[in-house]
Scaffold this motif. Structure first.
Motif, short mmCIF file in Angstrom:
data_model
loop_
_atom_site.label_atom_id
_atom_site.label_comp_id
_atom_site.label_asym_id
_atom_site.label_seq_id
_atom_site.Cartn_x
_atom_site.Cartn_y
_atom_site.Cartn_z
N VAL A 16 0.81 -1.21 0.00
CA VAL A 16 0.00 0.00 0.00
C VAL A 16 0.85 1.27 0.00
CG1 VAL A 16 -0.27 0.12 2.53
CG2 VAL A 16 -2.05 1.07 1.02
N GLY A 17 1.96 1.29 0.72
CA GLY A 17 2.84 2.46 0.71
C GLY A 17 3.44 2.72 -0.66
N PRO A 18 4.13 1.72 -1.24
CA PRO A 18 4.67 1.90 -2.60
C PRO A 18 3.59 2.19 -3.64
CG PRO A 18 5.68 0.00 -1.54
CD PRO A 18 4.60 0.46 -0.63
N LEU A 19 2.37 1.65 -3.43
CA LEU A 19 1.27 1.92 -4.36
C LEU A 19 0.92 3.41 -4.38
CD1 LEU A 19 -1.16 1.00 -6.15
CD2 LEU A 19 -2.44 0.77 -4.01
N GLU A 24 1.19 8.71 -7.03
CA GLU A 24 1.59 10.13 -7.00
C GLU A 24 2.56 10.44 -8.14
OE1 GLU A 24 2.01 12.25 -2.98
OE2 GLU A 24 2.64 10.19 -2.57
N GLU A 25 3.52 9.57 -8.33
CA GLU A 25 4.50 9.77 -9.41
C GLU A 25 3.84 9.74 -10.78
OE1 GLU A 25 8.47 7.53 -11.24
OE2 GLU A 25 7.57 6.85 -9.36
N ALA A 26 2.92 8.80 -10.97
CA ALA A 26 2.27 8.65 -12.27
C ALA A 26 1.37 9.83 -12.60
CB ALA A 26 1.47 7.35 -12.30
N MET A 27 0.75 10.42 -11.57
CA MET A 27 -0.21 11.49 -11.79
C MET A 27 0.41 12.88 -11.63
SD MET A 27 -2.86 9.75 -12.58
CE MET A 27 -4.08 11.05 -12.60
N ALA A 28 1.71 12.94 -11.45
CA ALA A 28 2.37 14.23 -11.21
C ALA A 28 2.16 15.20 -12.38
CB ALA A 28 3.85 14.01 -10.95
N SER A 58 0.95 16.66 1.35
CA SER A 58 0.84 17.78 0.42
C SER A 58 0.72 17.30 -1.02
CB SER A 58 2.08 18.69 0.55
OG SER A 58 2.03 19.74 -0.38
N GLY A 59 -0.26 17.84 -1.73
CA GLY A 59 -0.46 17.51 -3.14
C GLY A 59 -1.21 16.22 -3.38
N LEU A 60 -1.67 15.55 -2.31
CA LEU A 60 -2.37 14.28 -2.45
C LEU A 60 -3.75 14.39 -1.82
CD1 LEU A 60 -2.43 11.26 -3.25
CD2 LEU A 60 -1.44 10.75 -1.00
N ASP A 61 -4.77 14.26 -2.63
CA ASP A 61 -6.16 14.24 -2.14
C ASP A 61 -6.54 12.78 -1.93
OD1 ASP A 61 -8.82 14.51 -1.59
OD2 ASP A 61 -9.28 15.84 -3.27
N LEU A 62 -6.30 12.30 -0.71
CA LEU A 62 -6.50 10.89 -0.39
C LEU A 62 -7.68 10.71 0.55
CD1 LEU A 62 -5.65 7.88 -0.27
CD2 LEU A 62 -4.06 8.52 1.58
N ASN A 63 -8.57 9.80 0.18
CA ASN A 63 -9.68 9.40 1.04
C ASN A 63 -9.60 7.88 1.21
OD1 ASN A 63 -11.49 11.98 1.23
ND2 ASN A 63 -10.94 11.78 -0.92
N ARG A 101 0.88 4.44 -14.28
CA ARG A 101 1.38 5.32 -15.34
C ARG A 101 0.55 5.18 -16.62
NH1 ARG A 101 7.71 3.87 -15.17
NH2 ARG A 101 6.75 1.81 -14.99
N ASP A 102 -0.24 4.12 -16.73
CA ASP A 102 -1.11 3.96 -17.89
C ASP A 102 -2.36 4.83 -17.81
OD1 ASP A 102 0.36 2.01 -19.36
OD2 ASP A 102 -0.27 0.47 -17.93
N ILE A 103 -2.69 5.32 -16.62
CA ILE A 103 -3.97 6.00 -16.43
C ILE A 103 -4.11 7.27 -17.25
CG2 ILE A 103 -5.42 7.18 -14.72
CD1 ILE A 103 -4.53 5.07 -12.69
#
Length: 322
Positions: A16-19, A24-28, A58-63, A101-103
């Protein structure tokens, strides 16, 4: 909100952490507003606590939607879709096998082709041949032939939906693998497409699926076929079977009537007499079952707001809501 990423997780404390970091990296570089919704499906390990460590980052809208117990991937996905605020919704697995990264490319492809659903195609699957690839190959062809929605990979969780469409579909049981078929009941199949995506081998934990899933897929497929064709008119399905058996029973009993009262033969010990009677009783049962099914279908359509899961709590960067 343009895009919601829905990720069901169950006992994925190492992933879950690496996910989250990988998402975050893919959607930057994604320029529009997006959110990440993690659905913890009653994990018994540290998945939930590790996921909550990223809330408020910061920069992450997580629910995070925490289920009261393990309800299964379909219910978890439904809970995340219900919670999603985006105009588009992306779903993916939480085991790092789907590549986030495919998203962005899939979102662009969905808009370019004016689709309502874009399904990922794991063209180069990193799974075992016997336990995963062969059963999946068989299942995909069976599903495509029966539902009429021809796709290479029904089982890929990486999908992009228009929220207005997927929120019209109520997911139940273990029907997440048949989502394209359910969507085809809402929109034309021409608005459903697929796109090759990257697939990684599992890095942590163990797979939640085995060879037994193949048999469940066959049973679920029969349910899908029934719901696609007779969801709003189950009485036609059971009634047709009942009338067919009743007609066959009528022919047998008419023949025996002639044999008994005109020809004078004894029919009391003949197996054909028992078959005729049993077919008649079966016909009556099927017709009455059809009537009951029609009554249940009307009750279902009056209460489509009911859900098949329970959310314990929702965590977000702003507040925690029970």
């Amino acid at each position: 909100m343009e895009l919601s990423l829905v990720v069901p997780v169950f006992n994925e404390e190492e992933s879950v952490g690496p996910l989250i970091a990988r998402i975050e990296e893919a959607m930057a570089g994604y320029e529009k507003r997006w959110e990440l919704i993690l659905v913890d499906d009653g994990s018994t390990d540290a998945t939930l606590s590790k996921a909550r460590m990223s809330i408020g980052k910061s920069g992450l809208d997580l629910n995070i939607v925490a289920m009261q117990r393990n309800f299964g991937q379909t219910a978890a996905m439904q809970a995340g879709i219900t919670q999603a605020r985006g105009r588009l919704i992306a779903t993916l697995d939480g085991d790092l096998q789907n590549d986030p990264r495919d998203i962005p490319a899939m979102v662009a492809e969905l808009e370019r082709r004016e689709l309502d659903l874009l399904v990922g195609w794991r063209k180069n699957r990193q799974d075992g041949l016997l336990l995963r690839k062969v059963p999946s190959w068989i299942a995909n062809r069976l599903i495509g032939r029966i539902t009429g929605v021809r796709l290479h990979d029904y089982g890929c969780s990486l999908k992009i939906y228009r929220a207005s469409v997927i929120k019209q579909v109520k997911l139940m049981g273990e029907m997440h693998r048949f989502i394209p078929a359910w969507v085809a009941g809402v929109v034309p199949s021409s608005r459903i497409g697929e796109m090759p995506v990257t697939h990684h081998a599992r890095q942590h934990g163990v797979s939640k699926y085995g060879i037994s899933r193949t048999f469940r897929v066959i049973l679920d497929l029969l349910s899908v076929m029934f719901f696609m064709r007779f969801r709003a008119r189950p009485g036609h399905f059971f009634g047709s079977l009942g009338l067919g058996l009743g007609a066959f029973s009528g022919l047998i009993l008419a023949y025996l009537f002639v044999d008994k009262f005109i020809l004078g033969n004894d029919i009391g010990t003949r197996p054909l007499f028992l078959i005729g009677v049993m077919l008649f009783l079966s016909a009556v049962q099927l017709i009455t079952t059809g009537i009951l099914a029609e009554m249940l279908a009307r009750t279902y359509y009056r209460d489509e707001s009911s859900v098949n899961y329970i959310v314990r709590e929702v965590y977000s960067g702003e507040q925690s809501n029970s």
